[in-house]
Design an enzyme around this catalytic site. Structure first.
Site, PDB file in Angstrom:
ATOM      1  N   TRP A 103      22.979 -26.149   8.698  1.00 42.57           N
ATOM      2  CA  TRP A 103      22.349 -25.102   7.880  1.00 42.57           C
ATOM      3  C   TRP A 103      23.358 -24.303   7.087  1.00 42.57           C
ATOM      4  O   TRP A 103      23.128 -23.993   5.916  1.00 42.57           O
ATOM      5  CB  TRP A 103      21.458 -24.197   8.735  1.00 42.57           C
ATOM      6  N   ASP A 183      22.544 -15.853   8.416  1.00 41.45           N
ATOM      7  CA  ASP A 183      21.262 -16.548   8.553  1.00 41.45           C
ATOM      8  C   ASP A 183      20.899 -16.503  10.037  1.00 41.45           C
ATOM      9  O   ASP A 183      21.564 -17.122  10.871  1.00 41.45           O
ATOM     10  CB  ASP A 183      21.429 -17.994   8.067  1.00 41.45           C
ATOM     11  N   LYS A 207      10.234 -19.295  13.755  1.00 45.53           N
ATOM     12  CA  LYS A 207      10.764 -19.662  15.074  1.00 45.53           C
ATOM     13  C   LYS A 207      10.484 -18.545  16.076  1.00 45.53           C
ATOM     14  O   LYS A 207       9.779 -18.753  17.050  1.00 45.53           O
ATOM     15  CB  LYS A 207      12.255 -19.979  14.991  1.00 45.53           C
TER      16      LYS A 207
END
Ligand code: PMP
Length: 371
Positions: A103, A183, A207
């Site tokens: 990511w 992030d 999530k």
């Protein structure tokens, strides 16, 4: 009706069951208004109360100081990859990126289309993929960077940073005036954080916070007002902050569900309370993997994620059978990401300890039956 299955999906992921029950009860008529939340004007008093409560609860949960804005946006975490440089670099300008997995690698690649992006360290350079984080003393911080970007929890690789980097005036430390951008898609509200150590925190909600479609941005207010002139207004942090996340119609139903999740989280003892459960769950699973002859996790122990646990079967021919039998045992969505392979158990806040216990028992039983 109660759900028997445990869902280990990396996201969209399991929601707390009481939240889904409450949403179901309130689906047709929210508290006598005669309307479902998804049918309400986003500017009307009923939805405004839902929105304000959700923001206040998130502020409480993370102890977000007043000089930080909480923005609810859209486009997911990936949309933040161009939006962070557009909003923080203005015209020209450089930024530093720490690469610890898929990511953050993606973030750096996309950001490079919008500014001069320098990689301070790439964990894969060690030759073992993304299985650890290079010591901070080896990071090559650049002098003219406007921010340092990192991914606090690499959902695919299962690598999690313990906390923010060391900040201070020593040569290897991140200068105090360099905003850290994180992030936190997959570990937000999973443990206490010191928001002050970050300039900006962002992520997708799907999530630990709620359904997909909602993006959270927590930004120090002095970083507003620096956007590139071509930044789309709906994605300009200053515009979104000034309009209280209502420049365009926000994802109202997702915000409502996030609000219910925040209230559920408060009832679990807040992020400190859930962090203790998360630590217990992660230890149980990693200990079982480490003790086994069949399963293996390749991440160096100090960097193992408490949210996403990738693991491999030493005999890969058993993969399909492992997944099929898991499904029959009502243990769902355990297949690893296609880039990494193997298995992955995501054990976010809403995964109860019993779910991890059931997984461990299944794994041990599967192994015994193959001995
Ligand atoms: N960053 C991280 C750490 C993620 O886990 C994900 C989604 N799995 C993303 C970014 C991309 O998020 P989205 O799909 O919301 O754009």
């Amino acid at each position: 009706m109660s759900r028997a299955a445990f869902n280990f999906s990396p996201g969209p992921a399991v929601m707390p069951e009481p939240v889904l029950r409450q949403a179901a009860e309130e689906l047709l008529d929210w508290r006598g208004t005669g309307m479902s939340v998804m049918e309400m004007s986003h500017r009307g008093p009923a939805f405004m109360s839902i929105y304000e409560q959700a923001v206040a609860d998130l502020r409480d949960l993370l102890a977000i100081p007043d000089d930080y804005a909480v923005l609810f946006m859209q486009g997911g975490a990936l949309a933040q990859n161009p939006l962070v440089p557009l909003n923080l670099l203005g015209e020209g300008g450089a930024a530093d990126y720490l690469i610890t997995g898929q990511w953050s690698l993606k973030s750096a690649k996309e950001a490079a289309r919008y500014g001069a992006i320098r990689v301070v360290a790439d964990a894969a350079q060690g030759g073992r993929g993304y299985t650890s984080v290079p010591p901070q003393a080896t990071w090559q911080l650049s002098r003219d960077a406007r921010y340092l970007h990192l991914c606090a929890n690499e959902t695919i690789d299962g690598v999690e940073l313990e906390g923010p980097p060391a900040q201070g005036t020593a040569p290897h430390e991140v200068p105090l005036d360099l905003p850290v951008v994180a992030d936190m898609s997959s570990n937000i509200v999973s443990r206490p954080i010191d928001v002050r150590r970050y300039g900006l925190i962002y992520g997708g909600a799907q999530k630990n916070i709620g359904p997909a479609g909602l993006t959270f941005v927590i930004v120090r207010k002095d970083l507003l007002g620096r956007a590139h002139p071509l930044t789309p207004s709906a994605f300009n942090y200053s515009v979104v902050a000034e309009s209280g996340s209502m420049y365009n119609t926000p994802p109202t139903y997702a915000i409502y569900l996030a609000g219910l999740v925040f209230q559920w989280l408060k009832a679990q003892g807040g992020v400190a309370g859930i962090a203790a459960v998360n630590a217990t769950k992660a230890k149980l699973l990693y200990d079982a993997i480490d003790a086994s002859e069949l399963y293996e996790n390749r991440v160096d122990p100090p960097w193992r994620s408490r949210m996403n646990v990738p693991f491999f079967l030493r005999d890969e021919r058993l993969n399909e059978c492992f997944l099929e039998e898991a499904k029959a045992a009502e243990l769902l969505q355990l297949k690893g990401h296609r880039v990494v392979g193997g298995m992955r158990a995501s054990i976010y806040n809403a995964m109860p300890l019993e779910g991890v216990q059931a997984l461990v028992e299944y794994m041990q039983d599967f192994e015994r039956r193959r001995a």
